[in-house]
Design an enzyme around this catalytic site. Structure first.
Site, PDB file in Angstrom:
ATOM      1  N   GLU A  59       0.783  -1.237   0.000  1.00 53.31           N
ATOM      2  CA  GLU A  59       0.000   0.000   0.000  1.00 53.31           C
ATOM      3  C   GLU A  59       0.818   1.294   0.000  1.00 53.31           C
ATOM      4  O   GLU A  59       0.754   2.084   0.947  1.00 53.31           O
ATOM      5  CB  GLU A  59      -0.971   0.011   1.180  1.00 53.31           C
ATOM      6  CG  GLU A  59      -2.013  -1.075   1.108  1.00 53.31           C
ATOM      7  CD  GLU A  59      -3.046  -0.991   2.212  1.00 53.31           C
ATOM      8  OE1 GLU A  59      -4.165  -1.477   2.009  1.00 53.31           O
ATOM      9  OE2 GLU A  59      -2.737  -0.445   3.293  1.00 53.31           O
ATOM     10  N   GLU A 103      -5.489  -8.374   0.498  1.00 54.58           N
ATOM     11  CA  GLU A 103      -6.221  -8.108   1.742  1.00 54.58           C
ATOM     12  C   GLU A 103      -7.694  -7.934   1.397  1.00 54.58           C
ATOM     13  O   GLU A 103      -8.039  -7.279   0.415  1.00 54.58           O
ATOM     14  CB  GLU A 103      -5.733  -6.833   2.451  1.00 54.58           C
ATOM     15  CG  GLU A 103      -4.375  -6.916   3.095  1.00 54.58           C
ATOM     16  CD  GLU A 103      -4.018  -5.610   3.821  1.00 54.58           C
ATOM     17  OE1 GLU A 103      -4.942  -4.845   4.203  1.00 54.58           O
ATOM     18  OE2 GLU A 103      -2.821  -5.352   3.994  1.00 54.58           O
TER      19      GLU A 103
END
Length: 391
Positions: A94, A287
């Site tokens: 991320e 995720e």
């Protein structure tokens, strides 16, 4: 579990960020990988999940032009230690969060609010660090043919209806840079998969856009084996006048998680479809999950029916994408156990195992037993009956 995604902490392995390696820190991951392999669980290793060495932050961190090389040297240490058993690698987790929230909005560590040119300087260095790490893995892996990618997050879109107009509008919304944000999908996928930043983004940022030097180009657009994505929710988009994308505002009673994130079951389906169509790479959802206010009931168990319902809806969508020809390489639930969240501490419970933080007692939640059956049946228990639309 057939696979487990783990993250290595840079400052645990190299406390000063460069130079001396901490053998105890490296040994921790060595033993973890051994235990996973002994249990028949494939380790998927993430090199950077936001833990940055303080000594290097004091030298400018991601703003320092040497930061990609620092990361390359760290990656080489980890690859040298673990690649005899680890075949699957993620470089960064991320970057939109640790650069966007960490250096632009200041809402997460290190809490900086920089001007656009500085934000993009840090961003570009992170993209170069990713590329250098890809090369390190390819050149130094002790196991042949390692699989390499990264785990970005960015804005995704669900068409409000199944009309061709709304689908095209959602796709356009997802792959067009319209905001000065690190969460625009092409801003990370462009340099990672195409070797360049998108022209609309460069035009939008203008003089604040990343400065790409000739020597940088060798580390952009290196071959990746899959396209990863951390995703919890998507926005809804419809076609407006002239087909222009229009974001749909959700009603204030729309279902949300305990993190106040909207529940959008078709998020995996449309993200997988759009990304595979555009980049032609296998998709891995790195995720996905939700936070709930779970507790131990009077019967000593942890009942979380809403997590089961959430995952049933999302995974049904993923199954539909697979059935329609999307190459889905993997899915990782976040998370196996209640954990310390980067900006929320212990306030949010994402796990399928309940953790009593005082006693360290672990209790498998109902969702954990349910998920074991999902894995064992390879998703066959996810029948298509009983859906109720949320919007």
């Amino acid at each position: 579990l057939q696979a487990y995604r783990l993250s290595v902490m840079w400052p645990r392995v190299i406390p000063e960020g460069v130079g001396r390696v901490n053998p105890k820190g490296l040994d921790f991951y060595d033993r973890l990988v051994d235990e996973l392999c002994a249990a028949g669980i494939s380790p998927w290793c993430t090199l950077f999940h936001w833990d940055y060495p303080l000594a290097l932050f004091h030298k400018g961190g991601w703003l320092n032009e040497n930061s990609p090389k620092w990361f390359e040297d760290y990656a080489r240490v980890v690859v040298d230690k673990l690649s005899d058993r680890v075949s699957n690698w993620f470089t960064l987790n991320e970057p939109a969060c640790f650069i966007g929230f960490g250096h632009q909005t200041g809402t997460q560590a290190p809490g900086l609010q920089l001007a656009g040119a500085q934000v993009n300087r840090a961003w570009h260095h992170a993209m170069l660090a990713h590329g250098r790490a890809v090369k390190v893995i390819r050149d130094n892996s002790k196991k042949a043919n390692p699989k390499v990618g990264f785990a970005p997050c960015f804005g995704t879109a669900i068409p409000l209806t199944k009309s061709a107009e709304d689908i095209e509008a959602a796709k356009q919304d997802m792959f067009t840079v319209t905001e000065k944000s690190m969460f625009e999908a092409p801003w990370s996928l462009g340099p990672a998969f195409r070797g360049c930043y998108p022209q609309d983004g460069l035009a939008l940022w203008g003089d604040e856009a990343p400065v790409v030097k000739p020597e940088d180009e060798q580390f952009l657009g290196l071959e990746l084996d899959f396209l990863g994505l951390n995703i919890y929710a998507s926005g809804f988009v419809k076609a407006g006048e002239g087909g222009k994308p229009v974001k749909v505002e959700l009603p204030n009673d729309y279902p949300k998680t305990s993190f106040d994130w909207p529940i959008t079951p078709d998020a995996l389906y449309w993200a997988a479809k759009f990304l595979y169509e555009r980049y032609q790479k296998p998709i891995i959802f790195t995720e996905n999950g939700l936070s709930l206010n779970d507790w131990i009931s009077v019967d000593g168990k942890c009942h979380d029916p809403k997590r089961i319902d959430f995952l049933t809806r999302y995974l049904r969508g993923l199954n539909r994408a697979v059935a329609e020809g999307v190459d889905v390489m993997g899915y990782f639930h976040w998370s196996i156990i209640d954990n310390f969240e980067w900006s929320q501490g212990y306030a949010q419970r994402f796990g399928m195992i309940h953790m009593d933080y005082k006693t360290q007692k672990r209790t498998i939640k109902d969702s954990g037993y349910w998920y074991a059956n999902v894995i064992e049946s390879n998703g066959e228990i996810l029948d298509e009956g009983g859906d109720f639309p949320l919007l």
